[in-house]
Design a protein around this motif. Structure first.
Motif, PDB file in Angstrom:
ATOM      1  N   ILE A 109       0.820  -1.152   0.052  1.00 46.81           N
ATOM      2  CA  ILE A 109       0.063  -0.035   0.015  1.00 46.81           C
ATOM      3  C   ILE A 109       0.861   1.097  -0.040  1.00 46.81           C
ATOM      4  N   PRO A 110       1.322   1.542  -1.152  1.00 45.81           N
ATOM      5  CA  PRO A 110       2.329   2.755  -1.328  1.00 45.81           C
ATOM      6  C   PRO A 110       1.642   4.075  -0.586  1.00 45.81           C
ATOM      7  N   VAL A 111       2.201   4.514   0.374  1.00 45.08           N
ATOM      8  CA  VAL A 111       1.644   5.811   1.137  1.00 45.08           C
ATOM      9  C   VAL A 111       2.584   6.916   0.726  1.00 45.08           C
ATOM     10  N   ILE A 112       2.379   8.042   0.048  1.00 46.58           N
ATOM     11  CA  ILE A 112       3.224   9.093  -0.427  1.00 46.58           C
ATOM     12  C   ILE A 112       3.460   9.940   0.983  1.00 46.58           C
ATOM     13  N   TRP A 113       4.642  10.094   1.679  1.00 44.74           N
ATOM     14  CA  TRP A 113       4.833  10.790   2.792  1.00 44.74           C
ATOM     15  C   TRP A 113       4.094  12.057   3.040  1.00 44.74           C
ATOM     16  N   ASP A 114       4.232  12.993   1.768  1.00 47.39           N
ATOM     17  CA  ASP A 114       3.759  14.329   2.184  1.00 47.39           C
ATOM     18  C   ASP A 114       2.078  14.082   1.772  1.00 47.39           C
TER      19      ASP A 114
END
Length: 153
Positions: free
Chosen positions: A71-76
């Motif tokens: 589940i790729p969660v973009i940090w920003d």
């Protein structure tokens, strides 16, 4: 329950529950140690193709007989859709030995705390639990996301 000795070198590793560990990004050797220690599922919240990423985490885990969920969660820009996907992954893997990781165990502690709060856990306890690893109030996107989740009634 303590963390098995073979896993203690994984960055920022912590226990969330009797069946769930959370950590920063493990190496291939550390993922192999996880499989040997009985981890059945790995949930990765970090992005592929980054300097910290493994070349083929999914392939490695498949070869070890470990289920892999990415589940790729973009940090920003963490989103409520990311959270919903994570909640579903936690629901479908409930009761199985699971490692949830990202880069530094920051995304993960936030998502696990959100999950615990959503399940009726005490918000203040779980915010404190996050702060043992990092300070989400220093990141507006994360502070905002943490404010959005309420318990299921």
């Amino acid at each position: 329950m303590s963390i098995p000795g073979s896993l203690q070198d994984i960055p920022a590793i912590r226990r969330f529950s009797p069946t769930v560990l959370c950590a920063g990004h493990p190496t291939e050797a550390q993922l192999t140690a996880c499989a040997r220690a009985g981890v059945e599922v790995v949930i990765n919240l970090s992005l592929h193709g980054q300097p910290y990423s493994l070349p083929d985490e999914a392939g490695l885990l498949a070869s070890l007989g470990v289920e892999y969920i990415h589940i790729p969660v973009i940090w920003d820009v963490p989103t409520s859709e990311d959270v919903a996907r994570f909640f579903e992954a936690m629901r479908t893997t409930a009761g199985r030995s699971t490692l949830v990781h990202c880069v530094k165990n920051m995304r993960v502690t936030a998502f696990l705390a959100l999950y615990a709060i959503h399940q009726g856990g005490d918000r203040e306890h779980w915010l404190w639990w996050i702060r043992e690893t990092w300070e989400p109030d220093e990141y507006p996107a994360w502070a905002g996301l943490l404010a959005t989740i309420s318990p299921v009634h």
